[in-house]
Structure formats: C-alpha cells, structure tokens
Scaffold this active site. Structure first.
Site, PDB file in Angstrom:
ATOM      1  N   TYR A 231     -34.700   2.646  20.806  1.00  0.00           N
ATOM      2  CA  TYR A 231     -33.813   3.045  19.712  1.00  0.00           C
ATOM      3  C   TYR A 231     -34.241   4.362  19.055  1.00  0.00           C
ATOM      4  O   TYR A 231     -33.464   5.329  19.042  1.00  0.00           O
ATOM      5  CB  TYR A 231     -33.667   1.933  18.671  1.00  0.00           C
ATOM      6  CG  TYR A 231     -32.775   2.371  17.529  1.00  0.00           C
ATOM      7  CD1 TYR A 231     -31.419   2.606  17.749  1.00  0.00           C
ATOM      8  CD2 TYR A 231     -33.282   2.599  16.252  1.00  0.00           C
ATOM      9  CE1 TYR A 231     -30.592   3.050  16.721  1.00  0.00           C
ATOM     10  CE2 TYR A 231     -32.468   3.038  15.225  1.00  0.00           C
ATOM     11  CZ  TYR A 231     -31.124   3.259  15.465  1.00  0.00           C
ATOM     12  OH  TYR A 231     -30.315   3.711  14.454  1.00  0.00           O
TER      13      TYR A 231
ATOM     14  N   LYS B  77     -32.230   8.014  19.668  1.00  0.00           N
ATOM     15  CA  LYS B  77     -31.637   8.727  18.527  1.00  0.00           C
ATOM     16  C   LYS B  77     -32.258  10.121  18.388  1.00  0.00           C
ATOM     17  O   LYS B  77     -31.556  11.098  18.078  1.00  0.00           O
ATOM     18  CB  LYS B  77     -31.833   7.929  17.240  1.00  0.00           C
ATOM     19  CG  LYS B  77     -31.054   6.627  17.168  1.00  0.00           C
ATOM     20  CD  LYS B  77     -29.540   6.844  17.176  1.00  0.00           C
ATOM     21  CE  LYS B  77     -28.999   7.348  15.869  1.00  0.00           C
ATOM     22  NZ  LYS B  77     -27.516   7.428  15.849  1.00  0.00           N
TER      23      LYS B  77
END
Length: 373
Positions: free
Chosen positions: A155, A159
């Site tokens: 994650y 990002k």
C-alpha cells in the site's frame, strides 16, 4: 475557466462521493462524470439526486480498463483521481494493490494524454512520507522537508510510486499539443460520516459491551475531516486551471490536514463516540516493542506458509507503526498556493460525525430489540 467538466474516479468511495457532492455546487461546472467499479443502489440514488444545472453522469468501470478510461476522459477539463486499493494490512494480494494503485494511475494518465485532459489531481497519502519507525517523531512537517516511506508493503509503496508518476507526468504533451498539469494531495487519516474504519470500530465495540479496543494509544496525529479533504481537491482543480496560480502548483504535492486537534487515534475514536456510551478499553495491553516484534513473527509465519497456505496476520509492523507514531503535518503550503482553509471547523466536524455514529448505535439497538422479541 468557464464551462469546465470533471471526471472523478473512485466516486462511490468515502472521499469520492463527498467530492462529487461538492462539485455540483461549482457555478461554472457543466458536467461531472462519476466513475466507480460498482455502485450500490443507494449510491446511484444519491448521485441521481445531485442532478442540478450540472450534469452528473454515472459510469461503471474498472480503473485497469484502458478503453473505459479513455472514454471516461473524453471531453473532460480535469480529472480528480481518488480510486485506490486502501489496504495497509495487506489483505489483498500484493499484485492487486500494485495494479490498482500504480498501474491504474498510469493508465489514467495515459488516457488524459490521449483525450487531451489538461488537469490531473491525485489523492495521495501521508503514508508516502512514512512513518518508518514508531520511534521516529515527525511533528508539523512541511513539503520542503524530505520525508519518504521506506516500507516495501504494497500500500505505501504503490501510493508513493503512483504519486511519483503523477508528478513526473506534469508537463507531458497532450495529443492536441496542449500540456498536462498535475499535482498531488497527501491526505492524513480521513474521518467523518460514512467512514468505514469508524463504522467497523463502532460496530465491533457495540458487540463488546460498548468497549473500544485500544490499538493506537501512543500516536499523535492530525486527522482531516472528509468535507475539508474534499474541499482541498476542489481548490486544486480550480487553481491548476487558473493561469495565474497554476505555474506555482504544477508538479507539486501538498499535505492536507485541518484544525482537528493533534491527538492519538484512540482519543479521536473516544471523543467522537463517547456521547453514545462507547468507551476505551482500560485493560492491560502488550508493550509497544513487544507488539512490534509479535507482528514481525506473524509476518514471518505468513511468509513461510505462503507456498501452501495464504495466512493473513491480524496486524503487521506497518500498522503498529502507523497507529503509534508522532506523525503530523502543516497545511500552510496548501493555504498559500491553493487558498485552502478548512470549510468545516473541528466542533462542527465532531458534531456531524458523532450524530452519524449515533445512527449506527440506534440501528444496532433496533436489531437487538427485534432479536429479543
């Protein structure tokens, strides 16, 4: 920017829905395209109610469908990209998270170039900046300081890389010879009505004698109310299309917080829900260093079992670190460049969120009463 139009990806999500609701109030906006993988009936009904002088077009499609993205971008003036696989715990596969967050963002950037969309705003996260250790203290950080996540977890990594792709795409030449202008908004934890994290916390507590489990006692954070997070996106879209403001914004990232008091995540949960009788667990909990190493052991077990069994630990080192770090940011650069000021005060945000939590409590009690009859 008379007669502009905007595509919002992730428009059925917590943040995306709020952005769409705020966009319909923009006087010169002609059309909003709301893109989401699957809209529920309630979501579609809410979007249909937003039809005013601004046309709201609901589009169902996958962020990994390049042709769908090209069609969605056709004729748009701006794209606000909120669609993401938000998964700090790693419940989904690494490849799925990388595909949605990184590949999907690149496909959308490519679609903007093909469809001649000149403005692109990316919903990023403060997790691209860390925290890399629960011992690290980042207090009122600003954009000129160099903070970057070193986590390999899918994650924060996805990002971070997606944000880099967005900012690197600034200045790209569009198919018609125009120029793509981009910026990224690094959002802290977003709270407010319809927040799934808060909803899960409340529902779990209601099943446990209204006791909220402690898991973030040592953190100091400055969360942002969803209405203020959405407002920052509107201002970014306006500013990137303003010839006077745009040059200083192009290729930049901004930390987006508001005036919510700096506090632990546990204190925030308690403050928002105490009116309804919810309270923090006061029982003994494991010391933070021990909890961190337990997370490491669970991750090791998960790794060793991977060839034969897909074991997902209940928590990991990333989650322990994020929930127990001093990690706050200043929004002064957004204030200076975007004209950002929180629309909703802490008191109003607290009241609105608490009232919504009250509806969850009432629903739980109604279900309990029906079962007892």
């Amino acid at each position: 920017m008379p007669g502009w139009s905007c595509l919002v990806t992730g428009a059925g999500g917590f943040l995306g829905q709020r952005i769409v609701r705020m966009l319909v109030q923009e006087e010169e906006l002609q059309e909003i395209r709301a893109l989401f993988r699957t809209f529920g009936r309630k979501q579609e009904e809410e979007l249909s109610k937003l039809q005013t002088k601004t046309k709201v077009t609901v589009l169902k499609g996958d962020i990994l469908d390049a042709q769908c993205l090209k069609r969605a971008c056709q004729g748009m003036s701006a794209v606000i990209h909120t669609a993401a696989a938000i998964d700090p715990l790693g419940a989904a596969s690494r490849q799925t998270i990388l595909d949605v967050n990184l590949k999907g963002t690149q496909l959308l950037l490519d679609a903007c170039v093909e469809a001649n969309v000149p403005t692109f705003i990316y919903s990023s996260s403060v997790l691209v900046a860390g925290p890399n250790s629960y011992k690290e203290i980042i207090l009122n950080a600003h954009e000129e300081e160099h903070h970057e996540s070193t986590w390999s977890n899918p994650y924060p990594y996805s990002k971070k890389m997606a944000e880099k792709a967005v900012l690197a795409a600034n200045g790209s030449i569009l198919k018609n010879g125009g120029t793509l202008h981009t910026c990224a908004l690094r959002l802290s934890f977003i709270y407010g009505e319809e927040c799934q994290v808060t909803s899960t916390t409340v529902k779990t507590a209601l099943k446990n004698n209204s006791i909220i489990k402690k898991n973030a006692t040592f953190s100091i954070a400055n969360p942002v109310y969803v209405g203020n997070a959405a407002w920052a996106h509107i201002l970014a879209a306006r500013s990137l299309q303003d010839p006077k403001k745009s040059p200083s914004i192009q290729g930049q990232f901004y930390y987006i917080t508001d005036d919510t008091p700096h506090q632990s995540y546990d204190d925030l949960k308690c403050t928002l829900s105490k009116e309804w009788g919810l309270r923090l667990d006061t029982s003994w909990s494991l010391p933070l260093p021990l909890l961190y190493w337990l997370a490491f052991l669970l991750e090791t077990v998960s790794f060793l079992l991977r060839p034969v069994y897909n074991y997902r630990p209940p928590f990991n080192r990333l989650l322990i670190t994020v929930l127990n770090s001093v990690f706050t940011f200043s929004y002064k650069k957004a204030q200076r460049d975007l004209g950002y000021e929180p629309l909703v005060s802490w008191e109003e945000a607290k009241q609105k969120t608490s009232e919504w939590i009250g509806t969850l409590v009432m629903q739980h009690r109604e279900i309990g009463n029906k079962k007892s009859q």
